[in-house]
Scaffold this motif. Structure first.
Motif, mmCIF file in Angstrom:
data_model
loop_
_atom_site.group_PDB
_atom_site.id
_atom_site.type_symbol
_atom_site.label_atom_id
_atom_site.label_comp_id
_atom_site.label_asym_id
_atom_site.label_seq_id
_atom_site.Cartn_x
_atom_site.Cartn_y
_atom_site.Cartn_z
ATOM 1 N N TYR A 231 1.191 -0.899 -0.161
ATOM 2 C CA TYR A 231 0.087 0.018 -0.379
ATOM 3 C C TYR A 231 1.222 1.260 -0.142
ATOM 4 C CZ TYR A 231 -2.795 3.422 1.447
ATOM 5 O OH TYR A 231 -3.736 4.739 1.906
ATOM 6 N N LYS A 232 2.061 1.743 0.535
ATOM 7 C CA LYS A 232 2.788 2.319 0.938
ATOM 8 C C LYS A 232 3.647 2.555 -0.290
ATOM 9 C CE LYS A 232 3.813 1.901 5.694
ATOM 10 N NZ LYS A 232 4.561 1.710 7.294
ATOM 11 N N ASP A 233 4.079 1.820 -1.013
ATOM 12 C CA ASP A 233 4.708 1.380 -2.628
ATOM 13 C C ASP A 233 3.557 2.422 -3.550
ATOM 14 O OD1 ASP A 233 6.840 0.936 -4.665
ATOM 15 O OD2 ASP A 233 5.313 -0.544 -5.175
ATOM 16 N N THR A 234 1.927 1.835 -3.589
ATOM 17 C CA THR A 234 1.014 2.391 -4.091
ATOM 18 C C THR A 234 1.161 3.973 -4.368
ATOM 19 O OG1 THR A 234 -0.773 2.268 -2.966
ATOM 20 C CG2 THR A 234 -0.232 0.536 -4.872
ATOM 21 N N GLU A 235 1.056 4.729 -2.300
ATOM 22 C CA GLU A 235 1.544 5.522 -2.488
ATOM 23 C C GLU A 235 2.547 7.051 -3.017
ATOM 24 O OE1 GLU A 235 -0.983 7.834 -1.426
ATOM 25 O OE2 GLU A 235 -2.491 6.859 0.076
ATOM 26 N N LYS A 236 3.657 6.212 -2.989
ATOM 27 C CA LYS A 236 4.852 6.214 -2.614
ATOM 28 C C LYS A 236 4.936 6.816 -4.825
ATOM 29 C CE LYS A 236 9.574 6.065 -3.078
ATOM 30 N NZ LYS A 236 10.264 6.025 -4.016
ATOM 31 N N ARG A 237 4.141 5.992 -5.506
ATOM 32 C CA ARG A 237 4.187 5.570 -6.843
ATOM 33 C C ARG A 237 2.826 7.225 -7.161
ATOM 34 N NH1 ARG A 237 2.036 0.158 -8.668
ATOM 35 N NH2 ARG A 237 1.561 1.376 -10.042
ATOM 36 N N ILE A 238 2.190 7.212 -6.542
ATOM 37 C CA ILE A 238 1.432 8.176 -6.165
ATOM 38 C C ILE A 238 1.981 10.019 -6.013
ATOM 39 C CG2 ILE A 238 -1.299 9.128 -6.209
ATOM 40 C CD1 ILE A 238 -1.878 7.070 -6.043
ATOM 41 N N ASP A 239 2.668 9.661 -5.529
ATOM 42 C CA ASP A 239 3.154 11.125 -4.828
ATOM 43 C C ASP A 239 4.438 11.164 -6.121
ATOM 44 O OD1 ASP A 239 2.292 11.917 -2.393
ATOM 45 O OD2 ASP A 239 3.171 10.629 -0.984
ATOM 46 N N ASP A 240 5.104 10.195 -6.262
ATOM 47 C CA ASP A 240 6.129 10.155 -7.123
ATOM 48 C C ASP A 240 5.927 10.195 -8.619
ATOM 49 O OD1 ASP A 240 7.747 9.669 -6.160
ATOM 50 O OD2 ASP A 240 8.047 7.598 -6.419
ATOM 51 N N TYR A 241 4.588 10.547 -9.165
ATOM 52 C CA TYR A 241 3.620 10.751 -10.564
ATOM 53 C C TYR A 241 3.323 12.032 -10.603
ATOM 54 C CZ TYR A 241 0.633 10.638 -14.462
ATOM 55 O OH TYR A 241 -0.044 11.223 -15.489
ATOM 56 N N LEU A 242 2.385 12.700 -9.190
ATOM 57 C CA LEU A 242 1.922 13.822 -8.490
ATOM 58 C C LEU A 242 3.341 14.760 -8.732
ATOM 59 C CD1 LEU A 242 -0.562 13.664 -6.615
ATOM 60 C CD2 LEU A 242 -0.956 14.237 -9.032
ATOM 61 N N SER A 243 4.648 14.303 -8.324
ATOM 62 C CA SER A 243 5.668 15.502 -8.464
ATOM 63 C C SER A 243 6.151 16.034 -9.571
ATOM 64 C CB SER A 243 6.807 14.917 -7.474
ATOM 65 O OG SER A 243 8.150 15.420 -7.220
ATOM 66 N N ILE A 244 6.597 14.767 -10.797
ATOM 67 C CA ILE A 244 6.803 15.131 -11.778
ATOM 68 C C ILE A 244 6.254 15.561 -12.497
ATOM 69 C CG2 ILE A 244 7.656 13.465 -13.642
ATOM 70 C CD1 ILE A 244 8.948 11.239 -12.251
ATOM 71 N N ASN A 245 4.598 15.630 -12.608
ATOM 72 C CA ASN A 245 3.876 16.050 -13.172
ATOM 73 C C ASN A 245 3.097 17.807 -12.548
ATOM 74 O OD1 ASN A 245 3.254 14.393 -16.108
ATOM 75 N ND2 ASN A 245 3.081 13.855 -13.833
ATOM 76 N N LYS A 246 3.398 18.094 -11.071
ATOM 77 C CA LYS A 246 2.727 18.211 -10.843
ATOM 78 C C LYS A 246 2.409 20.123 -11.283
ATOM 79 C CE LYS A 246 2.594 20.986 -6.275
ATOM 80 N NZ LYS A 246 3.122 21.604 -5.109
ATOM 81 N N GLU A 247 3.707 20.948 -11.863
ATOM 82 C CA GLU A 247 3.632 21.977 -11.875
ATOM 83 C C GLU A 247 3.215 22.396 -13.648
ATOM 84 O OE1 GLU A 247 6.688 25.547 -14.220
ATOM 85 O OE2 GLU A 247 7.491 23.555 -13.187
ATOM 86 N N ARG A 248 2.617 21.063 -14.385
ATOM 87 C CA ARG A 248 1.736 20.502 -15.343
ATOM 88 C C ARG A 248 0.364 20.943 -15.040
ATOM 89 N NH1 ARG A 248 3.073 16.517 -18.860
ATOM 90 N NH2 ARG A 248 1.958 17.625 -20.607
ATOM 91 N N ILE A 249 0.536 19.724 -14.319
ATOM 92 C CA ILE A 249 -1.232 19.309 -13.521
ATOM 93 C C ILE A 249 -1.580 21.168 -13.090
ATOM 94 C CG2 ILE A 249 -2.202 18.398 -11.835
ATOM 95 C CD1 ILE A 249 -0.525 16.112 -12.014
ATOM 96 N N LEU A 250 -1.238 21.728 -11.918
ATOM 97 C CA LEU A 250 -1.291 22.680 -11.867
ATOM 98 C C LEU A 250 -2.051 24.372 -12.516
ATOM 99 C CD1 LEU A 250 0.854 23.119 -8.754
ATOM 100 C CD2 LEU A 250 -1.542 22.062 -8.741
ATOM 101 N N LYS A 251 -0.481 23.861 -13.802
ATOM 102 C CA LYS A 251 -1.277 24.580 -15.201
ATOM 103 C C LYS A 251 -2.519 24.893 -16.041
ATOM 104 C CE LYS A 251 3.159 26.885 -16.054
ATOM 105 N NZ LYS A 251 4.303 26.835 -17.287
ATOM 106 N N TYR A 252 -2.869 23.146 -15.718
ATOM 107 C CA TYR A 252 -3.913 23.078 -16.668
ATOM 108 C C TYR A 252 -5.213 22.984 -16.247
ATOM 109 C CZ TYR A 252 -1.731 21.899 -21.545
ATOM 110 O OH TYR A 252 -0.851 21.630 -22.312
#
Length: 647
Positions: A231-252
């Motif tokens: 479960y912690k690993d799946t949460e980390k994968r979400i965090d990593d994904y959002l960390s990489i794409n955060k700037e673009r997500i916030l802009k869009y």
């Protein structure tokens, strides 16, 4: 008691500049769009630019996917970010698909972990069984029922000791239950289930346990840490994904919020040939600045007109009040926003509500407590009602000084009265019969004063709205003021001061003639307002109908006045409730005295504060607002993107 002045704005330009114009209007944060049909009587040849918000679906899907991650996504400045619709569509589809896949993995891991923990929790109740549960459940001619039985019910099994099939094997126990199993032959299962159901047996479905409970618990105990890591690993994968794409997500996300919001302007705009027309409203103080920005575009023409000249178009209303009245806009808006040419009653409500609340809830100690509670409600919980309770608490403390009550102690302030005024005790003894009568009379006096004030406000509002008929002849107009005042002051003079007020001229000129004017208010009002159809279709029908309406009018004067008796009644109720508290405290003895006094004060304070708040609001709405206020306006709602908003 005022509203911000507004300007009606009419914007016309070429179609190739409409996006720039909409951006300017949206970024201004002050433009309230309206339908073109409101401003133009003839819209033949006009066509809608856009009938629906094309960004709404993408925004909803993106916010839904982001919401599943249980993270916050603040909006950011995107004034220099201008993706195409296709870019937005592709990005949203990609992000939603990838996020949904990650979230599904996380939710599956969370579900497995939860199932394992629940299984462990259930299995531990049956550790006394030295048998494989799955095999027990697979028996062909015997049905096994796992669950818990209340200890009180377990004793009642003695009543069935002669029945060899009714037996409950206990595995473990807690404070209230025995956990275990009973076995029932297949042909008698229904009958035995009814017996155990009557004993409040609660079944627990134990499935998938193909070993003894003890061994199964060991397996689960070893498995749960592994599932937690998954479960912690799946949460980390979400965090990593959002960390990489955060700037673009916030802009869009921010751009979608902006475009979706600005679409409310586009959907109201109309096209005529190669030109567009946008209409709406702007506060006067922002009109020049907005016009300057719009006129930078070569084809755009902007026209403003004062909202007071556009009353028929129902200008939106932006309330504008001082610090005292601003919190009470909450109550005003609950009833309804004023029309543009109608007075804003927020200040009137603030003054009257605070004073009446203080009189009805007069207690120094409880008033201070209410003030503190109000401040905390607003500061911590951001509750609008907190800003209303705080001044009401101050008013309660002030009138508590007048009535001499501190947490129900009626003579605690006697030394203060003696030091300041030379009195042996407080001047107002609420519970004395003589003072109780005076309090009731003062309450009626307050009601009379406020009702007459409300009538004067109606006259003022009617004149502002150029409805001179209502100002002169309505039940709350000049005729109503004279009629009501003459009767009230006549009765007061006759009964209280023994003055022979009701003589013939007084009755004829101050009661009869005003009542006749009220009776014929509709045709007289139409005549004064120069309405062409001011005459009723049938005078006979009008008179018959108004005879019954006149009875209702007379009753309204009486009931509105008598409603203010509750002001005096609550003064007496407060003193009476606290008297009961002290009687109970004294009866209980010295040990329980102070606990009862404290608890009694809390109960009285909570109960009475709630009742008083409701009753005063009722007086405002039904007795006062009904005299001068319609609340049929519409609120000013500019197109404005808040960057501090969270998705």
């Amino acid at each position: 008691m005022a509203v911000s002045t507004m300007q009606a704005v009419n914007i016309i330009g070429f179609m190739d500049e409409i996006d720039d114009v909409i951006t300017v209007l949206g970024e201004s944060g002050v433009f309230h769009p309206d339908d073109v049909s409101v401003f133009y009587n003839n819209t033949q040849g006009f066509s809608h630019l856009q009938t629906k918000n094309i960004y709404a679906e993408h925004l909803t899907n993106l916010k839904a996917s982001l919401g599943l991650t249980k993270r916050q996504f603040p909006l950011v400045d995107v004034s220099n970010f201008n993706p195409t619709y296709q870019d937005i569509q592709l990005f949203c589809n990609k992000i939603c698909d990838e996020l949904n896949e990650l979230v599904e993995d996380r939710d599956f891991a969370a579900e497995q972990l939860l199932e394992a923990k629940q299984n462990l929790d259930e299995t531990k109740h049956f550790v006394g069984l030295d048998i494989e549960i799955e095999k027990l459940l697979e028996l062909k001619y015997v049905n096994a029922r796992f669950g818990r039985l209340p200890k009180d019910s377990y004793v009642k099994l003695e009543n069935y000791k002669d029945d060899p099939y009714i037996d409950f094997s206990v595995c473990t126990e807690d404070k209230a239950y025995y956990w275990g199993v009973y076995l029932a032959p297949a042909d008698k299962t229904e009958e035995i289930d009814r017996v155990f159901s009557s004993l409040f047996f609660e079944r627990c479905d134990i499935i998938g346990v193909n070993s003894t409970p003890t061994l199964h618990m060991k397996k689960l105990t070893a498995l749960i840490p592994h599932l937690e890591d998954v479960y912690k690993d799946t949460e980390k994968r979400i965090d990593d994904y959002l960390s990489i794409n955060k700037e673009r997500i916030l802009k869009y996300l921010s751009k979608l919020e902006e475009l979706s919001l600005y679409s409310t302007i586009r959907t109201k705009a109309l096209q005529y040939n190669k030109s567009f027309i946008i209409v709406g409203w702007v506060p006067t103080e922002f009109a020049k600045q907005l016009k300057k920005r719009l006129c930078k575009h070569r084809s755009v023409t902007v026209e403003f007109s004062d909202a007071k000249n556009e009353i028929k178009k129902s200008p939106p209303v932006k309330l504008k009040n001082c610090f005292l009245a601003r919190p009470f806009e909450f109550y005003t808006s609950m009833y309804g926003v004023p029309k543009y040419n109608e007075i804003d009653p927020s200040l009137f409500v603030a003054i009257t509500y605070i004073i009446i609340f203080g009189i009805m809830f007069a207690d120094v100690g409880q008033g201070i407590c209410l003030t503190v509670v109000g401040i905390l409600m607003y500061k911590i919980k951001k509750m609008a009602i907190g800003k209303i309770l705080a001044p009401c608490g101050i008013s309660s403390a002030f009138f508590g000084l007048v009535f001499g009550s501190v947490f129900g102690f009626e003579h605690l302030l006697d030394p203060m009265y003696k030091a300041l005024f030379g009195l042996e005790e407080k001047p107002i003894e609420v519970m004395s019969s003589e003072m109780a009568t005076k309090i009731i009379l003062v309450a009626i006096g307050i009601g009379v004063f406020l009702l007459i004030t409300a009538m004067f406000l109606n006259v003022y509002t009617s004149i502002r709205q150029k409805d001179y008929g209502r100002a002169l002849f309505s039940t709350s107009g000049v005729a109503g003021i004279i009629f009501y005042s003459a009767i009230v002051f006549g009765i007061a003079g006759q009964l209280l001061f023994g003055l022979p007020v009701f003589n013939a001229p007084y009755i004829i000129f101050l009661i009869v003639i005003p009542f006749i004017l009220i009776f014929f208010a509709e045709p007289l009002g139409g005549l004064v307002n120069k309405e062409p159809d001011w005459k009723p279709e049938s005078w006979k029908d009008y008179i018959v109908e108004n005879i019954f309406e006149s009875i209702e009018v007379l009753l309204s004067y009486v009931t509105n006045t008598m409603s203010f008796l509750r002001v005096g009644a609550f003064v007496l109720v407060h003193a009476g409730m606290m008297m009961v508290v002290f009687v109970l405290a004294e009866t209980a003895g010295p040990i329980a005295y102070w606990p009862i006094v404290v608890v009694g004060n809390v109960i009285v304070m909570v109960l009475e504060a709630l009742l008083v708040a409701i009753q005063v609001l009722r007086l405002e709405y039904y007795e006062l607002f009904s005299r001068f206020y319609s609340g049929e306006g519409r609120p000013y709602e500019p197109v404005k993107l808040k960057l501090t908003q969270n998705s």
